[in-house]
Design an enzyme around this catalytic site. Structure first.
Site, PDB file in Angstrom:
ATOM      1  N   HIS A  28      -9.038  -6.292  18.033  1.00  0.00           N
ATOM      2  CA  HIS A  28      -8.919  -5.124  18.915  1.00  0.00           C
ATOM      3  C   HIS A  28      -9.509  -5.335  20.316  1.00  0.00           C
ATOM      4  O   HIS A  28     -10.144  -4.452  20.877  1.00  0.00           O
ATOM      5  CB  HIS A  28      -9.579  -3.918  18.261  1.00  0.00           C
ATOM      6  CG  HIS A  28      -8.831  -3.374  17.075  1.00  0.00           C
ATOM      7  ND1 HIS A  28      -7.464  -3.472  16.943  1.00  0.00           N
ATOM      8  CD2 HIS A  28      -9.284  -2.729  15.962  1.00  0.00           C
ATOM      9  CE1 HIS A  28      -7.104  -2.905  15.799  1.00  0.00           C
ATOM     10  NE2 HIS A  28      -8.170  -2.462  15.182  1.00  0.00           N
TER      11      HIS A  28
ATOM     12  N   ASP B 299      -4.028  -2.581   4.464  1.00  0.00           N
ATOM     13  CA  ASP B 299      -4.368  -2.892   5.859  1.00  0.00           C
ATOM     14  C   ASP B 299      -3.371  -3.949   6.305  1.00  0.00           C
ATOM     15  O   ASP B 299      -3.729  -5.079   6.597  1.00  0.00           O
ATOM     16  CB  ASP B 299      -5.809  -3.379   5.988  1.00  0.00           C
ATOM     17  CG  ASP B 299      -6.295  -3.411   7.438  1.00  0.00           C
ATOM     18  OD1 ASP B 299      -5.512  -3.017   8.334  1.00  0.00           O
ATOM     19  OD2 ASP B 299      -7.437  -3.824   7.679  1.00  0.00           O
TER      20      ASP B 299
ATOM     21  N   HIS C 213      -5.473   4.087  17.794  1.00  0.00           N
ATOM     22  CA  HIS C 213      -6.121   3.895  16.487  1.00  0.00           C
ATOM     23  C   HIS C 213      -6.584   5.238  15.907  1.00  0.00           C
ATOM     24  O   HIS C 213      -7.703   5.346  15.407  1.00  0.00           O
ATOM     25  CB  HIS C 213      -7.299   2.931  16.614  1.00  0.00           C
ATOM     26  CG  HIS C 213      -7.604   2.172  15.353  1.00  0.00           C
ATOM     27  ND1 HIS C 213      -7.809   2.789  14.139  1.00  0.00           N
ATOM     28  CD2 HIS C 213      -7.736   0.841  15.120  1.00  0.00           C
ATOM     29  CE1 HIS C 213      -8.071   1.876  13.226  1.00  0.00           C
ATOM     30  NE2 HIS C 213      -8.019   0.674  13.799  1.00  0.00           N
ATOM     31  N   SER C 214      -5.720   6.231  15.944  1.00  0.00           N
ATOM     32  CA  SER C 214      -6.079   7.518  15.341  1.00  0.00           C
ATOM     33  C   SER C 214      -6.083   7.428  13.814  1.00  0.00           C
ATOM     34  O   SER C 214      -5.245   6.762  13.209  1.00  0.00           O
ATOM     35  CB  SER C 214      -5.101   8.615  15.780  1.00  0.00           C
ATOM     36  OG  SER C 214      -5.372   9.023  17.099  1.00  0.00           O
ATOM     37  N   TYR C 215      -7.062   8.126  13.233  1.00  0.00           N
ATOM     38  CA  TYR C 215      -7.191   8.260  11.778  1.00  0.00           C
ATOM     39  C   TYR C 215      -6.688   9.657  11.417  1.00  0.00           C
ATOM     40  O   TYR C 215      -7.302  10.656  11.788  1.00  0.00           O
ATOM     41  CB  TYR C 215      -8.644   8.120  11.349  1.00  0.00           C
ATOM     42  CG  TYR C 215      -9.229   6.737  11.439  1.00  0.00           C
ATOM     43  CD1 TYR C 215      -9.629   6.055  10.286  1.00  0.00           C
ATOM     44  CD2 TYR C 215      -9.440   6.110  12.669  1.00  0.00           C
ATOM     45  CE1 TYR C 215     -10.187   4.796  10.353  1.00  0.00           C
ATOM     46  CE2 TYR C 215     -10.014   4.852  12.745  1.00  0.00           C
ATOM     47  CZ  TYR C 215     -10.379   4.204  11.588  1.00  0.00           C
ATOM     48  OH  TYR C 215     -10.938   2.947  11.658  1.00  0.00           O
TER      49      TYR C 215
ATOM     50  N   ASN D  29      -5.360  -5.309  17.004  1.00  0.00           N
ATOM     51  CA  ASN D  29      -5.363  -6.001  15.721  1.00  0.00           C
ATOM     52  C   ASN D  29      -5.970  -7.405  15.860  1.00  0.00           C
ATOM     53  O   ASN D  29      -6.757  -7.659  16.764  1.00  0.00           O
ATOM     54  CB  ASN D  29      -3.962  -6.011  15.096  1.00  0.00           C
ATOM     55  CG  ASN D  29      -4.004  -5.858  13.584  1.00  0.00           C
ATOM     56  OD1 ASN D  29      -4.692  -6.594  12.892  1.00  0.00           O
ATOM     57  ND2 ASN D  29      -3.282  -4.879  13.083  1.00  0.00           N
ATOM     58  N   ARG D  30      -5.587  -8.313  14.967  1.00  0.00           N
ATOM     59  CA  ARG D  30      -6.323  -9.558  14.798  1.00  0.00           C
ATOM     60  C   ARG D  30      -5.626 -10.762  15.427  1.00  0.00           C
ATOM     61  O   ARG D  30      -4.407 -10.855  15.441  1.00  0.00           O
ATOM     62  CB  ARG D  30      -6.543  -9.838  13.301  1.00  0.00           C
ATOM     63  CG  ARG D  30      -7.457  -8.820  12.638  1.00  0.00           C
ATOM     64  CD  ARG D  30      -7.527  -9.025  11.126  1.00  0.00           C
ATOM     65  NE  ARG D  30      -8.513  -8.135  10.536  1.00  0.00           N
ATOM     66  CZ  ARG D  30      -8.259  -6.881  10.148  1.00  0.00           C
ATOM     67  NH1 ARG D  30      -7.046  -6.369  10.296  1.00  0.00           N
ATOM     68  NH2 ARG D  30      -9.207  -6.138   9.619  1.00  0.00           N
TER      69      ARG D  30
ATOM     70  N   GLU E  10      -0.666   2.409  13.038  1.00  0.00           N
ATOM     71  CA  GLU E  10      -0.836   1.812  14.361  1.00  0.00           C
ATOM     72  C   GLU E  10       0.421   1.017  14.727  1.00  0.00           C
ATOM     73  O   GLU E  10       0.681  -0.032  14.146  1.00  0.00           O
ATOM     74  CB  GLU E  10      -2.058   0.901  14.377  1.00  0.00           C
ATOM     75  CG  GLU E  10      -3.339   1.563  13.907  1.00  0.00           C
ATOM     76  CD  GLU E  10      -4.333   0.540  13.376  1.00  0.00           C
ATOM     77  OE1 GLU E  10      -4.734  -0.345  14.157  1.00  0.00           O
ATOM     78  OE2 GLU E  10      -4.694   0.617  12.185  1.00  0.00           O
TER      79      GLU E  10
ATOM     80  N   GLN F 290       1.032  -0.859  11.543  1.00  0.00           N
ATOM     81  CA  GLN F 290      -0.043  -1.213  10.626  1.00  0.00           C
ATOM     82  C   GLN F 290      -0.445   0.011   9.818  1.00  0.00           C
ATOM     83  O   GLN F 290      -0.869   1.035  10.373  1.00  0.00           O
ATOM     84  CB  GLN F 290      -1.264  -1.725  11.412  1.00  0.00           C
ATOM     85  CG  GLN F 290      -2.416  -2.225  10.553  1.00  0.00           C
ATOM     86  CD  GLN F 290      -2.298  -3.706  10.233  1.00  0.00           C
ATOM     87  OE1 GLN F 290      -1.357  -4.372  10.677  1.00  0.00           O
ATOM     88  NE2 GLN F 290      -3.249  -4.240   9.487  1.00  0.00           N
TER      89      GLN F 290
END
Length: 343
Positions: free
Chosen positions: A106, A245, A175-177, A80-81, A308, A281
């Site tokens: 990331h 997000d 980070h799976s979608y 993340n950020r 996440e 997240q």
């Protein structure tokens, strides 16, 4: 019955061989790559017994190297950020790459998702390991890290372990979608998140340090509701990030506890997420694609949901947030479970 096979998956632009490991069980088959310790596919039976692949990904290594969506990857050293692309630890300021506007995202320009990891086949899965050297992407300390993917009883268990020779930061996630129908929009998926608070984001999608109640907002997922029901509301937090997000605040006990439930009436598949981490997240793929993915499928905005598990983003700049600091010699150990059923 468990069966694990390894198959070649091409070579990176650097000439490194990439291997796919297929972990097969009757209830769940996971395909994972040593490139980025990436979940490439998860095959689960739907309500009719037909296998559906519930994660987005690519059929070639070139797809993963070309696109920047972190599809299925292990991201780190810090997921993340990080605001301002810097942090101060033990009185010293460390400067990181600005790869998300003015901020760090990331793990930087070449995070953990862009390395080929060492692999060890286990009885019930695969363990990936690598050594992140002191100074890699600006972070202090040599970090020895491993991510294990284990499959049993329809669940994928991800275990993260790390140790550093210096105080450093460590916040690892996958980070799976997820699309429980195997394709198309994910807005009709039903989502429940076990959180009554979330972290406020700035217009840079960066936590400000404020924690807000979900009550009376589009962020109230305490009772199951469609992902798309409130995503179009005129809400400043949704406008700031182009949709969901945001980090949701879970029970921060360190125990493995339920975090979220994602389900699809169309496929009949339900995914239950449990974690030891304090946050999760929710990302509704606001900026996904358009890309060509597995089997020639076109991946577009809102075609997936990411959940996440993590420490809160931007924690080093937010006084009230627990810091993702890993002390020298101490063990980082976190677990997240994605459990699937079709009932």
């Amino acid at each position: 019955m468990m069966n694990i096979e390894r198959k070649p998956f091409g070579k990176t632009a650097r000439g490194e061989a990439v291997t796919l490991f297929e972990i097969q069980t009757p209830e769940l088959t996971a395909r994972v790559l040593d490139y980025g310790a990436t979940v490439q596919a998860l095959l689960v039976p739907d309500k009719d017994g037909k296998l559906v692949d519930v994660v987005l990904g690519h059929d070639t290594i070139e797809g993963y190297e070309t696109h920047d969506g972190y599809l299925g990857a292990c991201v780190g050293r810090v997921a993340n950020r990080l605001g301002g692309a810097q942090f101060t630890l033990n009185g010293k300021t460390y400067i990181l790459a600005k790869n998300d506007g003015k901020n760090h995202l990331h793990g930087g320009l070449r995070g953990f998702d862009k390395y080929v990891w060492d692999a060890e086949v286990l009885e019930d899965g695969v363990k990936f390991s690598r050594v992140s050297l002191d100074g890699e992407e600006g972070y202090p300390g040599t970090l020895r890290v491993s991510v294990s993917y284990r499959v049993a009883n329809g669940a994928l268990t991800i275990t993260y372990d790390a140790v550093s020779d210096q105080d450093t930061l460590c916040n690892l996630t996958n980070h799976s979608y997820f699309n429980l129908n195997g394709g198309g929009t994910a807005l009709s998926h039903t989502l429940q998140i076990h959180a009554d608070r979330f972290t406020e984001n700035s217009d840079q999608c960066m936590p400000t340090g404020k924690i807000l109640p979900v009550d009376g907002t589009p962020f109230d997922f305490r009772a199951p509701k469609p992902v798309g029901r409130d995503i179009g509301q005129d809400d400043v937090q949704l406008r700031n990030c182009g949709g969901y997000d945001h980090n949701f605040c879970l029970a921060d006990t360190g125990a493995l506890l339920p975090a979220a439930v994602l389900s699809s009436a169309e496929s009949g598949v339900t995914m239950r997420v449990s974690t030891t981490m304090p946050g999760v997240q929710l990302y509704a793929a606001n900026f996904l694609g358009p890309w060509t993915g597995k089997g020639g499928a076109m991946y577009e905005k809102r075609d997936a949901v990411c959940l996440e598990t993590q420490f809160y983003p931007n924690a080093m700049q937010c006084e009230a947030f627990r810091k993702p600091v890993l002390k020298a010699g101490e063990r980082y150990h976190q677990v997240t479970v994605y459990a699937f059923s079709n009932k």
